[in-house]
Scaffold this active site. Structure first.
Site, short mmCIF file in Angstrom:
data_model
loop_
_atom_site.label_atom_id
_atom_site.label_comp_id
_atom_site.label_asym_id
_atom_site.label_seq_id
_atom_site.Cartn_x
_atom_site.Cartn_y
_atom_site.Cartn_z
CE LYS A 247 55.45 33.74 -75.44
NZ LYS A 247 54.06 34.39 -74.89
NE ARG A 267 56.33 42.37 -70.16
CZ ARG A 267 56.30 41.58 -71.11
NH1 ARG A 267 56.20 40.37 -70.98
NH2 ARG A 267 56.70 42.16 -72.36
CD GLU A 298 55.17 33.61 -67.82
OE1 GLU A 298 56.36 34.14 -68.08
OE2 GLU A 298 54.21 33.90 -68.54
CG PHE A 337 62.03 30.93 -68.66
CD1 PHE A 337 63.00 31.87 -69.09
CD2 PHE A 337 61.08 30.98 -68.30
CE1 PHE A 337 62.63 33.25 -68.95
CE2 PHE A 337 60.50 32.27 -68.17
CZ PHE A 337 61.32 33.28 -68.63
NE ARG A 409 59.84 43.80 -77.60
CZ ARG A 409 59.10 43.11 -76.70
NH1 ARG A 409 58.88 41.86 -76.92
NH2 ARG A 409 58.33 43.75 -76.00
P1 AMP Z 1 55.12 38.18 -74.89
O1 AMP Z 1 54.53 38.47 -73.54
O2 AMP Z 1 54.09 37.74 -75.68
O3 AMP Z 1 56.25 39.16 -75.38
O4 AMP Z 1 55.99 36.88 -74.63
C1 AMP Z 1 57.35 36.74 -73.91
C2 AMP Z 1 56.74 36.39 -72.61
O5 AMP Z 1 56.66 34.85 -72.58
C3 AMP Z 1 57.88 36.49 -71.41
O6 AMP Z 1 58.01 37.87 -71.07
C4 AMP Z 1 57.46 35.43 -70.57
O7 AMP Z 1 56.65 36.32 -69.66
C5 AMP Z 1 56.71 34.57 -71.21
N1 AMP Z 1 57.57 33.06 -71.25
C6 AMP Z 1 56.80 31.88 -71.07
N2 AMP Z 1 57.47 30.93 -71.11
C7 AMP Z 1 58.73 31.45 -71.38
C8 AMP Z 1 60.21 30.84 -71.65
N3 AMP Z 1 60.28 29.57 -71.51
N4 AMP Z 1 61.38 31.85 -71.84
C9 AMP Z 1 60.98 33.03 -72.01
N5 AMP Z 1 59.54 33.65 -71.64
C10 AMP Z 1 58.63 32.85 -71.49
#
Ligand code: AMP
Length: 550
Positions: A247, A267, A298, A337, A409
């Site tokens: 991530k 996004r 990303e 990814f 989601r």
């Molecule tokens: P969050 O923003 O905390 O909801 O976490 C999801 C976000 O992680 C996604 O919207 C991406 O921007 C980010 N992200 C980073 N690496 C990855 C990955 N390998 N696969 C999917 N999302 C990722």
């Protein structure tokens, strides 16, 4: 359809409270909208342009008030005052007497006429554009009835207040035209425009919907992840094998590339291309040129020592000036990814492991997200540690058989963020329990080391079994060697000598505790008899953890 007919239906929708009733009213709107169906499907959600289109009217309240004042015999200040009293610009505008209302009663302004004016407003920028906008918008109000003016004002500010979202329009399309709900849903995912889906459903039925396709240059909503823990990840996925990916802590970008052109979307589907010329170059070097692609990725800011905090990348996004200068100051790396489109169609219905093969084929290795397959929790933990050791945020865990669902989601993508580190805290007090626990000290006051003495950060009662409470009560208040300093009602002060290891959700600012901070959901983990009070955590550490919390 005339705008005031639309407004009449909108008022009907607003007055209904049940979702089903609203859906039926929106279905009626779609049935009656004729050639204006695309615009009607968007307006009823309070949007002017399709979801993929990042054009904006750029009309704020004060400009709107001026337009209203120009059309109805009043001043912008008066409009503003009334909005403050009434709380809704729509109702205020409805009270006003516009020329059109008196002259024609109802007006000939159609939804499409309105849409054309909106397109022209969105295109205006630079010197003198404000005045022109006020005039054009003022004209719209002059040609609108009271009810029409109400919804026009709300639409312009993007607050329709009808309780109609994309889901309502989706259900209304199904109800109005009898089409397959799954095809309508898929149509919205690939086109990212409820307006064209409504039109195609009406004119082409299920066959028409089946032929809808993603297109390069028009962004779709990104798939999102749910939070979980390593322990629960396999259960949540409902799979024996998991894809684990690093991530990256940066900004999401959707890459549309092919035929010599590359565009990048955020996004929220804003076009970021101009602010990130270095990322465009990376894409053009790293991605195969023999096909068109839509890729999910990303972008991370990096320095000499590895990835930089997320805030750094914010200095690059949406920048209009000093782009080249900032490009040297904040270096970016790209990690692809997923792939949504390749060649001449979407690949979102393929399982993830096949999409990953496509990514590995099409994108140079250094621009691909680190990806592994694991079959147990230990393997997942190892990968998580590897990601954390390289300075990244953690892992995203995915179901290898899952399809890509734009905008959703669900449990096919899970994000693992590391648990906050635990704290070693000094027990400085306690409180007698109630009822069954009246003879036990049921909760413990916790402190960190400050400049002179201990400062409190919270109380812990969660995670303590009856057995543990008995043991602790004996230790703190029992016999001759108890640690009681003083007692006041149920409250006891202890001599600081025992250290608890405590877990928590987050650290918050708080006036209640003397450190100025409080732990949210603290839970007892263990008595750290291997630690003395000098080893306990300090106020500074709490401050640091608080500052770094996101
Ligand atoms: P969050 O923003 O905390 O909801 O976490 C999801 C976000 O992680 C996604 O919207 C991406 O921007 C980010 N992200 C980073 N690496 C990855 C990955 N390998 N696969 C999917 N999302 C990722």
């Amino acid at each position: 359809m005339r705008f005031d007919e639309f407004a009449e239906i909108a008022e009907g929708v607003e007055s209904l409270s049940g979702d089903k009733d609203k859906t039926e009213e929106v279905a009626a709107l779609l049935n009656e909208a004729d050639e204006d169906i695309r615009v009607a499907a968007r307006f009823v959600q309070g949007r002017v342009f399709p979801a993929w289109d990042d054009r904006k009217l750029n009309v704020g309240p004060s400009l709107l008030y001026e337009a209203v004042a120009l059309a109805g015999d009043t001043t912008a200040e008066r409009v503003e005052e009334r909005v403050a009293e009434v709380g809704d610009v729509g109702e205020v505008v409805r009270e006003l007497d516009f020329g059109g209302q008196q002259t024609f009663g109802a007006t000939a302004e159609t939804l499409s006429d309105m849409y054309e004016t909106f397109e022209s407003l969105a295109a205006k920028e630079g010197e003198g554009s404000q005045e022109t906008k006020v005039r054009e918008l003022g004209n719209l109000f002059m040609n609108t009835s009271g009810r029409g003016a109400k919804y026009l004002a709300r639409l312009v500010l993007g607050e329709m207040r009808l309780g109609v979202g994309e889901g309502t329009v989706r259900d209304a399309v199904v109800s109005a035209f009898g089409t397959d709900p799954e095809l309508v849903e898929r149509g919205i995912m690939v086109t990212n425009d409820t307006g064209s889906v409504a039109e195609v459903a009406r004119d082409g039925g299920d066959d028409g919907l089946t032929s809808l396709e993603m297109s390069v240059g028009r962004p779709v909503k990104p798939m999102l992840a749910q939070a979980t823990t390593v322990e629960n990840a396999f259960d949540d996925l409902g799979a024996d094998e998991a894809v684990v990916q690093t991530k990256y802590d940066g900004a999401r970008v959707q890459i549309h590339t092919g035929s010599g052109e590359t565009r990048l979307f955020s996004r929220s589907l804003e076009d970021l291309t101009d602010s990130l010329p270095d990322v465009v170059e990376t894409v053009e070097e790293a991605v195969a040129e023999d096909a068109d692609f839509i890729l999910d990725a990303e972008v991370v800011a990096v320095g000499d020592g590895g990835p930089l905090p997320f805030q750094e990348i914010l200095r690059r996004l949406r920048r209009k000036y000093r782009i080249e200068e900032m490009r040297d100051e904040v270096n970016l790396e790209l990690y692809v990814f997923d792939v949504l489109y390749e060649g001449d169609g979407a690949v979102i219905d393929e399982p993830l492991h096949e999409r990953h093969e496509r990514v590995a084929e099409a994108v140079d290795e250094e621009a691909v997200a680190r990806t592994a397959y694991v079959e147990d929790t230990d393997g997942m933990r190892r990968e998580e540690n590897a990601a954390l050791d390289s300075g990244h945020e953690g892992l995203v865990v995915k179901n290898p058989e899952s399809t890509y669902s734009p905008g959703r989601r669900g449990k096919n993508w899970l994000k693992l963020k590391p648990e906050p580190e635990t704290l070693d805290l000094v027990v400085t007090g306690g409180e007698w329990g109630e009822g069954r626990r009246a003879s036990l000290v049921g909760s413990y006051l916790l402190g960190v080391r400050g400049e002179d003495g201990y400062e409190t950060v919270g109380k812990v009662a969660t995670g303590l079994t009856d057995e543990r409470l008995e043991e602790l009560t004996e230790r703190f208040v029992g016999g001759d060697d108890g640690l009681v300093v003083s007692e006041d009602g149920k409250e006891i002060e202890f001599q600081p000598s025992v250290v608890f290891e405590v877990g928590y959700e987050e650290i918050q600012r708080s006036p209640v505790y003397s450190s100025g901070y409080a732990l949210r959901f603290p839970r007892f983990l263990s008595v750290r008899d291997d630690k003395s009070v000098e080893d306990a955590d300090t106020v500074e550490r709490i401050e640091r953890l608080y500052e770094n919390d996101d």
